[in-house]
Each structure stands twice: as C-alpha cells, then as structure tokens.
Motif scaffolding. Structure first.
Motif, PDB file in Angstrom:
ATOM      1  N   THR A  87       0.360  -0.882  -0.039  1.00 28.89           N
ATOM      2  CA  THR A  87       0.291   0.012  -0.255  1.00 28.89           C
ATOM      3  C   THR A  87       0.778   0.936  -0.101  1.00 28.89           C
ATOM      4  OG1 THR A  87      -0.292   0.045   2.484  1.00 28.89           O
ATOM      5  CG2 THR A  87      -1.885  -0.975   1.114  1.00 28.89           C
ATOM      6  N   GLU A  88       2.227   1.221   0.059  1.00 34.49           N
ATOM      7  CA  GLU A  88       3.789   2.564   0.268  1.00 34.49           C
ATOM      8  C   GLU A  88       4.308   2.547  -0.837  1.00 34.49           C
ATOM      9  OE1 GLU A  88       4.085   3.039   4.024  1.00 34.49           O
ATOM     10  OE2 GLU A  88       2.121   2.996   4.941  1.00 34.49           O
ATOM     11  N   ARG A  89       4.658   1.159  -1.289  1.00 31.17           N
ATOM     12  CA  ARG A  89       5.898   1.164  -2.549  1.00 31.17           C
ATOM     13  C   ARG A  89       6.242  -0.349  -2.854  1.00 31.17           C
ATOM     14  NH1 ARG A  89      10.111  -0.860   2.420  1.00 31.17           N
ATOM     15  NH2 ARG A  89       8.987  -2.020   3.800  1.00 31.17           N
ATOM     16  N   LEU A  90       6.732  -0.192  -3.930  1.00 25.49           N
ATOM     17  CA  LEU A  90       7.110  -1.198  -4.872  1.00 25.49           C
ATOM     18  C   LEU A  90       8.370  -2.219  -4.047  1.00 25.49           C
ATOM     19  CD1 LEU A  90       6.746  -2.759  -7.323  1.00 25.49           C
ATOM     20  CD2 LEU A  90       7.631  -0.930  -8.892  1.00 25.49           C
ATOM     21  N   GLY A 101      18.008  -5.081  -3.966  1.00 18.22           N
ATOM     22  CA  GLY A 101      17.119  -4.792  -4.000  1.00 18.22           C
ATOM     23  C   GLY A 101      16.471  -3.313  -3.686  1.00 18.22           C
ATOM     24  N   ARG A 102      15.095  -2.778  -4.027  1.00 14.84           N
ATOM     25  CA  ARG A 102      15.553  -1.415  -4.720  1.00 14.84           C
ATOM     26  C   ARG A 102      13.943  -1.570  -3.621  1.00 14.84           C
ATOM     27  NH1 ARG A 102      15.689   1.821 -10.245  1.00 14.84           N
ATOM     28  NH2 ARG A 102      15.396   3.599  -9.588  1.00 14.84           N
ATOM     29  N   ASP A 103      14.145  -0.082  -3.097  1.00 10.65           N
ATOM     30  CA  ASP A 103      12.376  -0.081  -2.774  1.00 10.65           C
ATOM     31  C   ASP A 103      11.953   1.350  -3.140  1.00 10.65           C
ATOM     32  OD1 ASP A 103      12.689  -1.143   0.407  1.00 10.65           O
ATOM     33  OD2 ASP A 103      12.579  -2.277  -1.152  1.00 10.65           O
ATOM     34  N   LEU A 104      10.813   1.552  -4.122  1.00 10.64           N
ATOM     35  CA  LEU A 104      10.165   2.688  -5.169  1.00 10.64           C
ATOM     36  C   LEU A 104       9.107   3.183  -4.181  1.00 10.64           C
ATOM     37  CD1 LEU A 104      10.889   1.665  -8.364  1.00 10.64           C
ATOM     38  CD2 LEU A 104      12.128   3.370  -7.327  1.00 10.64           C
ATOM     39  N   PRO A 105       9.203   3.759  -3.749  1.00 10.24           N
ATOM     40  CA  PRO A 105       8.139   4.355  -2.832  1.00 10.24           C
ATOM     41  C   PRO A 105       6.910   4.775  -3.642  1.00 10.24           C
ATOM     42  CG  PRO A 105       9.671   6.300  -1.732  1.00 10.24           C
ATOM     43  CD  PRO A 105      10.724   4.950  -3.092  1.00 10.24           C
ATOM     44  N   THR A 129       7.759  -1.389 -16.988  1.00 10.67           N
ATOM     45  CA  THR A 129       8.517  -0.261 -16.681  1.00 10.67           C
ATOM     46  C   THR A 129       7.922   0.877 -16.196  1.00 10.67           C
ATOM     47  OG1 THR A 129       9.094  -0.371 -19.494  1.00 10.67           O
ATOM     48  CG2 THR A 129       9.676   1.408 -17.655  1.00 10.67           C
ATOM     49  N   VAL A 130       8.827   1.272 -14.919  1.00  9.17           N
ATOM     50  CA  VAL A 130       8.109   1.796 -13.660  1.00  9.17           C
ATOM     51  C   VAL A 130       8.728   3.051 -13.873  1.00  9.17           C
ATOM     52  CG1 VAL A 130       7.992   2.411 -11.163  1.00  9.17           C
ATOM     53  CG2 VAL A 130       7.426   0.084 -12.697  1.00  9.17           C
ATOM     54  N   GLU A 131       8.624   3.999 -13.798  1.00  6.45           N
ATOM     55  CA  GLU A 131       9.750   5.810 -13.519  1.00  6.45           C
ATOM     56  C   GLU A 131       9.029   6.112 -12.400  1.00  6.45           C
ATOM     57  OE1 GLU A 131      10.430   7.961 -17.285  1.00  6.45           O
ATOM     58  OE2 GLU A 131       9.785   5.731 -18.135  1.00  6.45           O
ATOM     59  N   SER A 132      10.450   6.549 -11.771  1.00  2.00           N
ATOM     60  CA  SER A 132      10.141   7.521 -10.656  1.00  2.00           C
ATOM     61  C   SER A 132      11.024   8.776 -10.754  1.00  2.00           C
ATOM     62  CB  SER A 132      10.700   6.636  -9.560  1.00  2.00           C
ATOM     63  OG  SER A 132      12.213   6.245  -9.877  1.00  2.00           O
ATOM     64  N   ALA A 133      10.700   9.240 -10.253  1.00  2.00           N
ATOM     65  CA  ALA A 133      11.043  11.107  -9.577  1.00  2.00           C
ATOM     66  C   ALA A 133      12.346  10.690  -9.037  1.00  2.00           C
ATOM     67  CB  ALA A 133      10.549  11.035  -8.973  1.00  2.00           C
ATOM     68  N   GLY A 134      13.770  11.192  -9.570  1.00  2.00           N
ATOM     69  CA  GLY A 134      14.717  10.834  -9.156  1.00  2.00           C
ATOM     70  C   GLY A 134      16.124   9.900 -10.099  1.00  2.00           C
ATOM     71  N   GLU A 135      17.351   9.879  -9.719  1.00  2.00           N
ATOM     72  CA  GLU A 135      18.736   9.526 -10.560  1.00  2.00           C
ATOM     73  C   GLU A 135      18.585   8.671 -10.935  1.00  2.00           C
ATOM     74  OE1 GLU A 135      21.541  11.360  -9.045  1.00  2.00           O
ATOM     75  OE2 GLU A 135      20.681  12.852  -8.179  1.00  2.00           O
ATOM     76  N   GLY A 136      17.718   7.209 -10.670  1.00  2.00           N
ATOM     77  CA  GLY A 136      17.783   5.376 -10.689  1.00  2.00           C
ATOM     78  C   GLY A 136      17.391   5.067 -11.582  1.00  2.00           C
ATOM     79  N   GLY A 137      16.646   5.978 -12.550  1.00  2.00           N
ATOM     80  CA  GLY A 137      16.187   5.667 -14.021  1.00  2.00           C
ATOM     81  C   GLY A 137      14.935   4.839 -14.009  1.00  2.00           C
ATOM     82  N   PRO A 138      14.709   4.823 -15.067  1.00  2.00           N
ATOM     83  CA  PRO A 138      13.477   3.293 -14.570  1.00  2.00           C
ATOM     84  C   PRO A 138      13.459   2.184 -14.095  1.00  2.00           C
ATOM     85  CG  PRO A 138      14.188   4.054 -17.578  1.00  2.00           C
ATOM     86  CD  PRO A 138      14.917   4.722 -16.861  1.00  2.00           C
ATOM     87  N   THR A 139      12.711   1.335 -13.543  1.00  2.00           N
ATOM     88  CA  THR A 139      12.911   0.404 -13.458  1.00  2.00           C
ATOM     89  C   THR A 139      12.261  -0.463 -14.779  1.00  2.00           C
ATOM     90  OG1 THR A 139      12.888   1.165 -11.071  1.00  2.00           O
ATOM     91  CG2 THR A 139      12.900  -1.750 -11.385  1.00  2.00           C
ATOM     92  N   VAL A 140      12.872  -1.443 -14.941  1.00  2.00           N
ATOM     93  CA  VAL A 140      12.113  -2.414 -15.729  1.00  2.00           C
ATOM     94  C   VAL A 140      11.622  -3.786 -15.042  1.00  2.00           C
ATOM     95  CG1 VAL A 140      12.188  -3.612 -18.339  1.00  2.00           C
ATOM     96  CG2 VAL A 140      13.442  -1.194 -17.967  1.00  2.00           C
ATOM     97  N   LEU A 141      11.006  -4.684 -15.289  1.00  3.53           N
ATOM     98  CA  LEU A 141      10.116  -5.391 -14.787  1.00  3.53           C
ATOM     99  C   LEU A 141      10.161  -6.399 -15.757  1.00  3.53           C
ATOM    100  CD1 LEU A 141       8.320  -4.309 -11.977  1.00  3.53           C
ATOM    101  CD2 LEU A 141      10.529  -4.829 -11.811  1.00  3.53           C
TER     102      LEU A 141
END
Length: 181
Positions: A87-90, A101-105, A129-141
């Motif tokens: 309910t709060e993150r991926l 591991g990686r946690d995306l709020p 593909t999940v894009e988030s604010a920040g420098e990590g770039g897109p997360t591709v699942l």
C-alpha cells in the motif's frame, strides 16, 4: 511463502507478491527431462561386468552436476526473485547468494507502462516499466505475470497514495485494493 512482515511498516500491507512468469521455468524443465532421459539411456547402455557399478555412479555424478547447473540454478533464481506491491511502495528483491533490492515509494512513481509481444499476450506475461522521480532511471520488470493487470494495479495504488496525502494512515472510506494472483 509470504513476504516477511519485518520489511513492512506498521500500517503497510502487501497487495500483490509476484515471481517471474512460469515461462521462465520452461527451459529448465526441458533440460531436466533431457538430462534424466539421456542419463537413463546411457546407464542402460553400460555393459555388464565388474565396472558396471562404477560407470553408473560416474554417470549419476555427471547427471547430478548437470542438473544442479542447468536446472537448480535457474529455479533458485526464479524462486528468489520477487516483486512486491504494498500500500506504500514497490519492493524488488533478487539474488540467491548475493541479494539486490530496490524500494520505490509509490509517491515517487511518475509513470507506469507495459509491453507485450504476441507470445507474451498468449501466456499473459509481459514487461512493466516503472519510472520514478530521482536519478535511478526507469525500473524494468521483465516476465511479469499479468503485466497489464499489474500495471493497472500500480497506477491505482499510486493514485490512492496521492489521495491519502502526507498524513499517515488511510482516511475513512478508502479500502485496500486487492486482486487475485
């Protein structure tokens, strides 16, 4: 195996826990059948005599090593790779001996998209593909089961998280979204 509660915040709940799609296990199963079949056939070809037991044991040892490398390793990799939506993150976890591991709020997710080939549409798999604010770039699942449904669920969770705002907890009347695996 359920996701460990010790990794979750007090009011955080698991919405969906995913492993890579079952097609990831197709080739390891084929390799298992080939190694067992070939090993059985070759064991039957060993001529009778004093060395028969030793030769069959050597053949068994080779077959076990092949099974560990060609079957055991990919199955362990599949089993230890997970994507957890809460309910709060991926949360993304992978690795057998060395873990990553990686946690995306949810509040930092800006865009979620999915793609499927024709084959992936037939077996209900795909890439999210999940894009988030920040420098990590897109997360591709890759090889996500029900990628379209997973993408829609992430979007709904992100919207619910935005509606909750910065205050802790859910406002009255907002319920957790659950979907069947």
């Amino acid at each position: 195996m359920p996701f460990p509660d010790k990794l979750l915040a007090d009011d955080e709940e698991v919405v969906r826990h995913l492993h890579p799609h079952w097609t990831t296990l197709f080739w390891p199963v084929v390799r298992f059948l080939v190694v067992v079949g070939a090993g059985s056939y070759l064991a039957a070809l060993v001529p009778a005599g004093r060395q028969q037991g030793v030769l069959r044991l050597a053949l068994l040892a080779v077959a076990l090593v092949l099974l560990a490398v060609l079957v055991g390793r990919p199955v362990l990799r599949w089993r230890t790779t997970s994507t957890v939506l809460t309910t709060e993150r991926l949360l993304l976890r992978e690795g057998v001996l060395a873990r990553r591991g990686r946690d995306l709020p949810l509040s930092r997710i800006t865009d979620v998209s999915f793609s499927q080939t024709l084959w992936e549409r037939l077996v209900r798999s795909g890439t999210v593909t999940v894009e988030s604010a920040g420098e990590g770039g897109p997360t591709v699942l890759r090889k996500v089961p029900d990628s379209a449904g997973t993408q829609q669920l992430i979007v709904v969770l992100v919207e619910e998280d935005a509606d909750r705002g910065p205050q802790a907890g859910r406002p009255a009347g907002v319920e957790r979204v659950t979907t069947p695996l």
